[in-house]
Design an enzyme around this catalytic site. Structure first.
Site, PDB file in Angstrom:
ATOM      1  N   ARG A  40       5.383  66.250 153.430  1.00 51.81           N
ATOM      2  CA  ARG A  40       6.079  66.129 152.146  1.00 51.81           C
ATOM      3  C   ARG A  40       5.440  65.099 151.203  1.00 51.81           C
ATOM      4  NH1 ARG A  40      11.845  67.723 152.682  1.00 51.81           N
ATOM      5  NH2 ARG A  40      11.845  67.608 150.427  1.00 51.81           N
ATOM      6  N   HIS A  86       7.685  77.598 150.642  1.00 51.13           N
ATOM      7  CA  HIS A  86       8.261  76.251 150.584  1.00 51.13           C
ATOM      8  C   HIS A  86       9.789  76.324 150.575  1.00 51.13           C
ATOM      9  CE1 HIS A  86       7.564  71.955 150.001  1.00 51.13           C
ATOM     10  NE2 HIS A  86       8.545  71.931 149.114  1.00 51.13           N
ATOM     11  N   TYR A 130      13.922  79.079 130.971  1.00 49.88           N
ATOM     12  CA  TYR A 130      13.506  78.980 129.575  1.00 49.88           C
ATOM     13  C   TYR A 130      12.020  78.669 129.412  1.00 49.88           C
ATOM     14  CZ  TYR A 130      18.527  78.627 128.729  1.00 49.88           C
ATOM     15  OH  TYR A 130      19.880  78.870 128.687  1.00 49.88           O
TER      16      TYR A 130
END
Length: 829
Positions: A40, A86, A130
């Site tokens: 990570r 993921h 968006y």
């Protein structure tokens, strides 16, 4: 126990393992920590990417969302990444995608974003539904040749797909774009760099494996932040590159512009990396409102898409340099802590610049080697097919007849292999050839292609047989990437002029410090007072309120340390600039805001010193005539609450202080006009808590007025004595014979009704200037030479014309050397 319920103890012993719980917890935590570190938080040294970055780019590659395609909805990219590679939630994936698209976060953005992807003001990006994104052209270089078995792949989280363990990375992305992350017990913070500089350093290391960090720094000048700004000093850069750790000061870029009527403004055009612009402007405004940042009349953020522009308008007459330094001290400088920590062979390591580049070169050699092996196998396979086609063309009629007379494809292949000794692959290819490929033109093209493939095979074999040839390929490809993507450095490196401190903001100048009985204090420039003739009234030096009176005036430099001794025997330490600067007619500021004085405690003596020489002592005298010497080192560490300088008997007060070195005499003067001179050696050194020894025998209600140290050279020096009513005289020190300590002394000046009691005594030269101040705040500067030199036991002359309801409070001396320098400077102007 019911017979239907199994006995938990009735288990095959071979299936049970006893472990200590602390050992199990320790191992479990280590496993968790390594999972966070490797999976990570930390980037791999080869491609400079963490798993989430790598998976996003690979998912976009697999989706075909490259720099040449149209933009795709960010939510689509996030969904593909989360579903296939993921499984950690959409929010961290989108946050990573956003950062890779931010030009102010990445030196070379890996994602080409369309829409609102946040700002330097800390504004968040719009929702993923968006915004749209696609790979940036430079990120395709990280994935180039990934399909040619250049890197290892592993199964994804559900074993459906394969994902790359690392990307081929055609450029050193770890240094180019940097990285940051917090793991368990460790963190990484790698600054971004200029791509061209990093590539030049990589090439230099390939060509000279013995190159040192210093050699590589000829190419990599330092970090190159996307927001520009300036790095202060090169030492921290060298430390970071040499050891993998360092603290780099990054300073905003700004310039001073003139505008309006003789006014100036500071325009900030570049900010330190990762600075929040909106918060920065807000904190500057807060400091202006709180009075901590003076001289600013307006503050505006005029930034737009073209860049940063923060305007700080200054008041007319404001000291621009002081405002600049205060902004730098509190707002415009930021420290970037370099921790060059990355995963090397699955283990976290702190790497130097050379080690980082060497690990990248090793990775790139492996990639180019595997790619060359892959291309060689492909070329040899193609050459093998072309050899079969050429042989088939040589026997085209027989080949056609054989195929035409065969029962099926399998029989045709078998016949070709037996008759013409074709391989299985060649026979399969020939069977599937079209008749149109048997033309003479086609034969020429096959021959040309075969020759080209043979040349390619020779080239690939040469690369695999020679480390030098392999390195030359890496070098050539790196230079091609530099030619394609290199740009100018954005961050400048400026010399370190030293850390900006509060003291640096204060102009160094000579000032007069005025203190009153009610503990009001202020400072004023010495140059505000011109010399006058003896006997003048002076000018207003302080607006003393009713019932208050001036107790002391003394000269100091704004950068000097002052030891302030009080009548209670305490000593405090402060810098002169901590005393507020005010005009002549100002009353001053309460000293309790600067020094923690007790009720009824007032400052009676001030020593101006930065540090004491080994032989120097602080010599004090009290009103009742006790004198003592204390080693200067006893006053080096003074708490904010002060220290005891002398123990006093009830009713006694500390009157005066001198710094002495044991080479001269001490002169003690009383309010009744008596003086005694004795060798300093007669007073032994004592601790701070000691009372001292008798200096002079006082008669009646007489009291000590002051102390003078003659020093080791007194030729031509005089003892100046000034009385309460403004009269005074100078008498050569040589006229005061040395006596034994604790005698009655000699008559110095007559203290009748005209003169009043003695207020001050000083040792002066004729060229010295005197600063005389009255209790009502009148101040006069005059030359010592204006006061006549007369014998002892005289009345003296008028020094200052003191009003009937006023009295002389204090006298200080401006040494002749400093005054001479000042006059010389005035003449030069």
């Amino acid at each position: 126990m019911s017979s239907d319920v199994p006995d938990p103890t009735d288990i095959d012993a071979a299936a049970v393992e006893s472990v200590r719980i602390e050992d199990e917890m320790e191992q479990s935590y280590i496993d968790y920590a390594m999972s966070v570190i490797a999976g990570r938080a930390l980037p791999r040294v080869e491609d400079g990417l963490k798993p989430v970055h790598r998976r996003i780019l690979y998912a976009m590659h697999e989706m075909g969302v490259t720099s040449g395609s149209s933009h795709r909805k960010s939510s689509s990219i996030v969904g593909e990444t989360m579903g296939d590679y993921h499984p950690h939630g959409d929010s961290p994936i989108y946050d990573t995608l956003v950062r890779m698209a931010q030009e102010f976060s990445m030196r070379y953005p890996l994602v080409d974003g369309q829409g609102n992807f946040g700002s330097m003001d800390g504004d968040p990006a719009a929702a993923p539904r968006y915004t749209e994104a696609r790979m940036a052209a430079v990120s395709e270089e990280l994935l180039s040749d990934i399909e040619k078995d250049t890197v290892d792949f592993s199964a994804n989280y559900d074993d459906r797909l394969q994902e790359p363990d690392v990307l081929p990375a055609a450029f050193p992305n770890l240094l180019v774009n940097g990285s940051s992350g917090i793991a368990v017990g460790m963190s990484t913070n790698i600054p971004p760099h200029n791509l061209g500089e990093v590539i030049d350093a990589t090439v230099a290391l390939i060509e000279n494996p013995e190159a040192t960090v210093e050699d590589l720094m000829d190419h990599v000048k330092g970090p190159d932040f996307p927001t520009g700004a300036n790095i202060v000093g090169r030492d921290a850069i060298y430390s970071a590159y040499k050891t993998g750790r360092g603290r780099i000061r990054v300073r905003a870029e700004f310039e001073v512009e003139e505008f309006g009527n003789d006014r100036e403004r500071i325009v900030i055009s570049e900010l330190p990396y990762q600075a929040n612009k909106a918060r920065l402007v807000e904190r500057i405004a807060e400091d202006v409102t709180d009075g901590e940042l003076e001289g600013i009349s307006d503050l505006r953020d005029e930034s737009d898409r073209d860049g940063v522009r923060i305007v700080v308008e200054l008041k007319r007459g404001a000291n621009t340099e002081v405002v600049e330094n205060r902004l730098l001290e509190n707002h415009l400088e930021k420290t970037f802590g370099v921790i060059n920590l990355a995963l090397v062979d699955g283990q976290p390591r702190v790497l130097s610049l050379k080690e980082t580049l060497q690990e990248y070169v090793n990775h790139r050699r492996e990639v180019v080697r595997r790619r060359s092996e892959y291309d060689l196998a492909e070329a040899e396979e193609r050459a093998h097919i072309l050899e079969g086609r050429l042989r088939a063309l040589e026997h085209v009629e027989a080949v056609v007849d054989l195929i035409q007379n065969s029962e099926d494809r399998s029989a045709a292949k078998e016949g070709l292999r037996e008759t013409f000794e074709f391989s299985a692959d060649q026979a399969d290819h020939i069977v599937r050839m079209q008749l149109g490929s048997l033309t003479s033109m086609e034969a020429v093209e096959i021959e040309e292609e075969y020759e080209e493939v043979e040349v390619e095979i020779e080239r690939l074999e040469a690369i695999l047989d020679s480390d030098e040839r392999l390195d030359s390929v890496i070098t050539e490809e790196l230079r091609e990437i530099k030619d394609e993507y290199d740009d100018d450095r954005r961050t400048s490196i400026v010399e370190d002029a030293g850390t900006v401190t509060h003291e640096d903001l204060i102009p160094e100048e000579e000032v007069l410090v005025v203190m009153t009985e009610d503990d009001y204090v202020k400072r004023m420039p010495v140059d505000a007072f011109d010399p006058q003739g003896r006997g003048g009234k002076g000018i207003i030096g302080a607006d003393v309120k009713e019932g208050d009176r001036v107790t002391a005036v003394f000269r100091a430099n704004t950068h000097d340390y002052l030891l302030c001794f009080t009548n209670h025997g305490q000593v405090y330490r402060l810098k002169t600039y901590e005393i507020p600067e005010m005009g002549r007619t100002a009353r001053g500021k309460s000293a309790v805001n600067i020094i923690d004085l007790d009720p009824g405690e007032e400052i009676t003596a001030v020593v101006d010193t930065d540090e004491f020489a080994e032989s120097e002592c602080v010599t004090t005298v009290t009103r009742q005539g006790y004198v003592k010497r204390t080693a200067g080192e006893a006053f080096e560490n003074i708490r904010t609450t002060g220290l005891i300088a002398a123990s006093l008997e009830e009713g006694d007060e500390l009157v005066d202080v001198e710094v002495t070195d044991g080479t001269g005499d001490l002169v003690v003067a009383t309010e009744g006009g008596m003086t005694i001179r004795f060798e300093e050696g007669e007073v032994r050194e004592m601790g701070r808590n000691a009372r001292g020894v008798g200096a002079i025998k006082l008669e009646g209600d007489d009291a000590v007025a002051g102390l003078v140290a003659t020093g080791d050279a007194e030729d031509g020096r005089s003892l100046l004595t000034v009385t309460e009513r403004g009269y005074g005289k100078r008498t050569l020190l040589s006229e005061y014979r040395t006596q034994s300590r604790y005698g009655k002394g000699l008559i110095d000046i007559k203290t009748d009704d005209r003169n009043g009691p003695v207020t001050a005594v000083e040792a002066v030269d004729a060229d010295d200037h005197l600063i005389v101040m009255s209790e009502r705040g009148q101040i006069m500067r005059t030359r010592a030479a204006e006061i006549s030199t007369v014998g002892r036991n005289t009345l003296g002359v008028t020094v200052m014309d003191v009003a009937a309801d006023d009295a002389v409070a204090s006298v200080d001396v401006l040494p002749a050397v400093e005054d001479g320098e000042r006059e010389a400077s005035d003449d030069a102007e």
